[in-house]
Design a protein around this motif. Structure first.
Motif, PDB file in Angstrom:
ATOM      1  N   PHE A   5      12.482   1.153   9.734  1.00 35.20           N
ATOM      2  CA  PHE A   5      12.805   1.854   7.643  1.00 35.20           C
ATOM      3  C   PHE A   5      11.919   2.493   7.582  1.00 35.20           C
ATOM      4  CE2 PHE A   5      11.138   0.630   3.776  1.00 35.20           C
ATOM      5  CZ  PHE A   5      11.936   1.037   2.304  1.00 35.20           C
ATOM      6  N   ILE A   6      10.376   2.307   7.950  1.00 38.86           N
ATOM      7  CA  ILE A   6       9.639   3.635   7.907  1.00 38.86           C
ATOM      8  C   ILE A   6       9.143   4.629   8.508  1.00 38.86           C
ATOM      9  CG2 ILE A   6       7.635   1.757   6.825  1.00 38.86           C
ATOM     10  CD1 ILE A   6       6.140   2.210   9.564  1.00 38.86           C
ATOM     11  N   THR A   7      10.356   4.577   9.457  1.00 42.97           N
ATOM     12  CA  THR A   7      10.402   5.521  10.616  1.00 42.97           C
ATOM     13  C   THR A   7      11.300   6.760   9.754  1.00 42.97           C
ATOM     14  OG1 THR A   7      10.165   3.969  12.191  1.00 42.97           O
ATOM     15  CG2 THR A   7      11.623   6.831  12.600  1.00 42.97           C
ATOM     16  N   GLY A   8      11.995   6.025   8.942  1.00 42.58           N
ATOM     17  CA  GLY A   8      13.211   7.288   7.687  1.00 42.58           C
ATOM     18  C   GLY A   8      12.455   7.416   7.123  1.00 42.58           C
ATOM     19  N   VAL A  23      13.262   1.558  -2.725  1.00 42.97           N
ATOM     20  CA  VAL A  23      13.808   0.847  -1.061  1.00 42.97           C
ATOM     21  C   VAL A  23      12.429  -0.061  -0.942  1.00 42.97           C
ATOM     22  CG1 VAL A  23      16.013   2.127  -0.910  1.00 42.97           C
ATOM     23  CG2 VAL A  23      13.623   3.082   0.095  1.00 42.97           C
ATOM     24  N   VAL A  24      11.383   0.881  -1.324  1.00 44.72           N
ATOM     25  CA  VAL A  24      10.217  -0.280  -0.661  1.00 44.72           C
ATOM     26  C   VAL A  24       9.640  -1.120  -1.160  1.00 44.72           C
ATOM     27  CG1 VAL A  24       7.912   0.640   0.094  1.00 44.72           C
ATOM     28  CG2 VAL A  24       9.113   2.150   0.147  1.00 44.72           C
ATOM     29  N   ALA A  25      10.385  -1.259  -2.425  1.00 40.94           N
ATOM     30  CA  ALA A  25       9.996  -2.423  -3.348  1.00 40.94           C
ATOM     31  C   ALA A  25      11.508  -3.789  -2.614  1.00 40.94           C
ATOM     32  CB  ALA A  25      10.030  -1.993  -4.582  1.00 40.94           C
ATOM     33  N   GLU A  26      12.391  -3.115  -2.692  1.00 42.13           N
ATOM     34  CA  GLU A  26      13.459  -3.862  -2.216  1.00 42.13           C
ATOM     35  C   GLU A  26      13.282  -4.332  -0.554  1.00 42.13           C
ATOM     36  OE1 GLU A  26      16.775  -1.806  -2.861  1.00 42.13           O
ATOM     37  OE2 GLU A  26      17.210  -2.300  -5.114  1.00 42.13           O
ATOM     38  N   ARG A  27      12.243  -3.726   0.105  1.00 41.35           N
ATOM     39  CA  ARG A  27      12.483  -4.143   1.649  1.00 41.35           C
ATOM     40  C   ARG A  27      11.352  -5.229   1.529  1.00 41.35           C
ATOM     41  NH1 ARG A  27      14.072  -5.242   6.153  1.00 41.35           N
ATOM     42  NH2 ARG A  27      13.164  -5.556   8.172  1.00 41.35           N
ATOM     43  N   ILE A  28       9.856  -5.196   0.728  1.00 41.72           N
ATOM     44  CA  ILE A  28       9.077  -5.650   0.279  1.00 41.72           C
ATOM     45  C   ILE A  28       9.754  -7.648  -0.074  1.00 41.72           C
ATOM     46  CG2 ILE A  28       6.964  -6.898  -0.867  1.00 41.72           C
ATOM     47  CD1 ILE A  28       6.068  -3.737  -1.254  1.00 41.72           C
ATOM     48  N   ARG A  29      10.655  -6.860  -0.952  1.00 40.91           N
ATOM     49  CA  ARG A  29      11.640  -8.974  -1.162  1.00 40.91           C
ATOM     50  C   ARG A  29      12.595  -9.358  -0.373  1.00 40.91           C
ATOM     51  NH1 ARG A  29      10.647 -11.894  -4.160  1.00 40.91           N
ATOM     52  NH2 ARG A  29      12.053 -11.947  -4.805  1.00 40.91           N
ATOM     53  N   LEU A  40      12.712  16.353  -5.748  1.00 40.64           N
ATOM     54  CA  LEU A  40      11.505  15.939  -5.102  1.00 40.64           C
ATOM     55  C   LEU A  40      10.745  14.064  -6.488  1.00 40.64           C
ATOM     56  CD1 LEU A  40       8.246  18.735  -3.897  1.00 40.64           C
ATOM     57  CD2 LEU A  40      10.673  16.950  -3.102  1.00 40.64           C
ATOM     58  N   TYR A  41      10.947  14.493  -7.966  1.00 41.85           N
ATOM     59  CA  TYR A  41      10.804  13.267  -7.993  1.00 41.85           C
ATOM     60  C   TYR A  41      11.794  12.258  -7.757  1.00 41.85           C
ATOM     61  CZ  TYR A  41      12.207  14.342 -12.986  1.00 41.85           C
ATOM     62  OH  TYR A  41      12.575  14.370 -13.682  1.00 41.85           O
ATOM     63  N   ASN A  42      12.770  12.704  -8.636  1.00 40.77           N
ATOM     64  CA  ASN A  42      14.100  12.203  -7.667  1.00 40.77           C
ATOM     65  C   ASN A  42      14.332  11.280  -6.813  1.00 40.77           C
ATOM     66  OD1 ASN A  42      15.332  12.155 -10.886  1.00 40.77           O
ATOM     67  ND2 ASN A  42      16.737  13.883 -10.109  1.00 40.77           N
ATOM     68  N   GLU A  43      13.761  12.130  -5.743  1.00 40.73           N
ATOM     69  CA  GLU A  43      14.203  11.834  -4.342  1.00 40.73           C
ATOM     70  C   GLU A  43      13.118  10.778  -4.406  1.00 40.73           C
ATOM     71  OE1 GLU A  43      14.702  10.654  -0.341  1.00 40.73           O
ATOM     72  OE2 GLU A  43      15.831  11.613  -1.962  1.00 40.73           O
ATOM     73  N   SER A  44      11.683  11.148  -4.776  1.00 36.41           N
ATOM     74  CA  SER A  44      10.446   9.666  -4.307  1.00 36.41           C
ATOM     75  C   SER A  44      11.103   8.301  -5.979  1.00 36.41           C
ATOM     76  CB  SER A  44       8.774  10.701  -5.807  1.00 36.41           C
ATOM     77  OG  SER A  44       8.613  11.418  -4.642  1.00 36.41           O
ATOM     78  N   ALA A  45      11.619   8.230  -6.469  1.00 41.81           N
ATOM     79  CA  ALA A  45      11.660   7.359  -7.569  1.00 41.81           C
ATOM     80  C   ALA A  45      13.081   5.968  -6.416  1.00 41.81           C
ATOM     81  CB  ALA A  45      13.038   7.972  -8.545  1.00 41.81           C
ATOM     82  N   LYS A  46      13.999   7.095  -5.509  1.00 40.84           N
ATOM     83  CA  LYS A  46      14.576   6.281  -4.992  1.00 40.84           C
ATOM     84  C   LYS A  46      13.746   5.436  -3.333  1.00 40.84           C
ATOM     85  CE  LYS A  46      18.803   9.367  -5.574  1.00 40.84           C
ATOM     86  NZ  LYS A  46      19.387  10.229  -4.813  1.00 40.84           N
ATOM     87  N   ILE A  47      12.421   6.366  -3.072  1.00 44.07           N
ATOM     88  CA  ILE A  47      11.781   6.091  -1.745  1.00 44.07           C
ATOM     89  C   ILE A  47      11.057   4.498  -2.832  1.00 44.07           C
ATOM     90  CG2 ILE A  47      10.181   6.398  -0.740  1.00 44.07           C
ATOM     91  CD1 ILE A  47      10.785   9.494   0.152  1.00 44.07           C
ATOM     92  N   ILE A  48      10.313   5.030  -4.084  1.00 43.47           N
ATOM     93  CA  ILE A  48       9.823   3.783  -4.286  1.00 43.47           C
ATOM     94  C   ILE A  48      10.920   2.593  -4.787  1.00 43.47           C
ATOM     95  CG2 ILE A  48       9.256   2.926  -6.866  1.00 43.47           C
ATOM     96  CD1 ILE A  48       7.902   5.676  -7.221  1.00 43.47           C
ATOM     97  N   ILE A  54       0.698  -2.144  -0.415  1.00 41.35           N
ATOM     98  CA  ILE A  54       0.128   0.027   0.299  1.00 41.35           C
ATOM     99  C   ILE A  54       0.737   1.355  -0.183  1.00 41.35           C
ATOM    100  CG2 ILE A  54      -1.928   1.722   0.941  1.00 41.35           C
ATOM    101  CD1 ILE A  54      -3.012  -1.447   2.395  1.00 41.35           C
ATOM    102  N   LEU A  55       1.696   1.103   0.583  1.00 43.74           N
ATOM    103  CA  LEU A  55       2.788   2.544   0.827  1.00 43.74           C
ATOM    104  C   LEU A  55       3.209   2.312  -0.107  1.00 43.74           C
ATOM    105  CD1 LEU A  55       4.138   4.493   2.355  1.00 43.74           C
ATOM    106  CD2 LEU A  55       6.085   2.609   3.216  1.00 43.74           C
ATOM    107  N   LEU A  56       4.268   2.097  -1.530  1.00 45.10           N
ATOM    108  CA  LEU A  56       5.151   1.621  -2.214  1.00 45.10           C
ATOM    109  C   LEU A  56       3.411   2.043  -3.567  1.00 45.10           C
ATOM    110  CD1 LEU A  56       7.030   0.919  -3.857  1.00 45.10           C
ATOM    111  CD2 LEU A  56       6.132  -1.328  -4.396  1.00 45.10           C
ATOM    112  N   ALA A  57       2.169   1.507  -3.328  1.00 45.82           N
ATOM    113  CA  ALA A  57       1.374   2.307  -4.180  1.00 45.82           C
ATOM    114  C   ALA A  57       0.829   3.393  -4.099  1.00 45.82           C
ATOM    115  CB  ALA A  57      -0.396   1.586  -3.733  1.00 45.82           C
ATOM    116  N   ASP A  58       0.931   4.313  -2.231  1.00 47.07           N
ATOM    117  CA  ASP A  58       1.104   5.655  -2.244  1.00 47.07           C
ATOM    118  C   ASP A  58       2.006   6.544  -3.089  1.00 47.07           C
ATOM    119  OD1 ASP A  58      -1.105   5.343  -1.347  1.00 47.07           O
ATOM    120  OD2 ASP A  58      -0.423   5.600   0.902  1.00 47.07           O
TER     121      ASP A  58
END
Length: 157
Positions: A137-140, A65-71, A55-63, A21-25
């Motif tokens: 991780f999500i706190t960061g 790392v969230v996907a990698e955390r799921i993995r 901002l969008y470059n930072e968002s791409a990095k967040i996307i 859900i976070l990844l989708a957001d």
């Protein structure tokens, strides 16, 4: 191969589902930030255009790392936009004016929504699901969104 990281399969599944859900957001926020970057107009165009690119470059990095955390938790990630739109709390639509203030208000609202979603999961991940790693991780991530929200809010004063 079995994921043996000291967290039960059930807890890893629950945490991964919340991270999806976070990844989708995060993905919807990324696309809205790109939209703002491409379409903003006004006397402050250049500085806003450059800031939105950051901002969008930072968002791409967040996307990523969230996907990698799921993995890391042993689950697969859907890169299907249709799936993400079903999961997200955010609206992909922007109906405002193509001004910095209009986009900043919209993006601020989305960052604050993500902050609240993350904040609502930290204790649950740590305590109920015995996953302090993902809680940390999500706190960061929340702190990054809080800083961006502050910056956007400061532009609107």
């Amino acid at each position: 191969m079995k994921t043996a990281i000291g967290i039960s399969a059930n807890n890893r599944k629950i945490v991964s589902d919340q991270l999806a859900i976070l990844l989708a957001d995060e993905f919807v926020l990324y696309t809205k930030t790109l939209n703002a970057h491409w379409n903003v107009e006004g006397p402050d165009f250049h500085s806003v255009h450059v800031y939105l690119e950051d901002l969008y470059n930072e968002s791409a990095k967040i996307i990523d790392v969230v996907a990698e955390r799921i993995r890391q938790l042993g689950h697969y990630v859907s890169g299907n936009l249709k799936d993400m739109l079903k999961l997200t709390h955010l609206s992909e639509q922007y109906e405002g004016e193509n001004t910095s203030a209009g986009y900043y208000k919209e993006l601020l609202s989305d960052h604050e929504s993500i902050i609240m979603f993350i904040r609502g999961n930290i204790e649950e991940f740590n305590d109920a699901h015995k996953d302090a790693g993902t809680g940390d991780f999500i706190t960061g991530l929340m702190e990054k969104h809080e800083k961006t929200a502050w910056m956007l809010r400061s532009h609107l004063k």
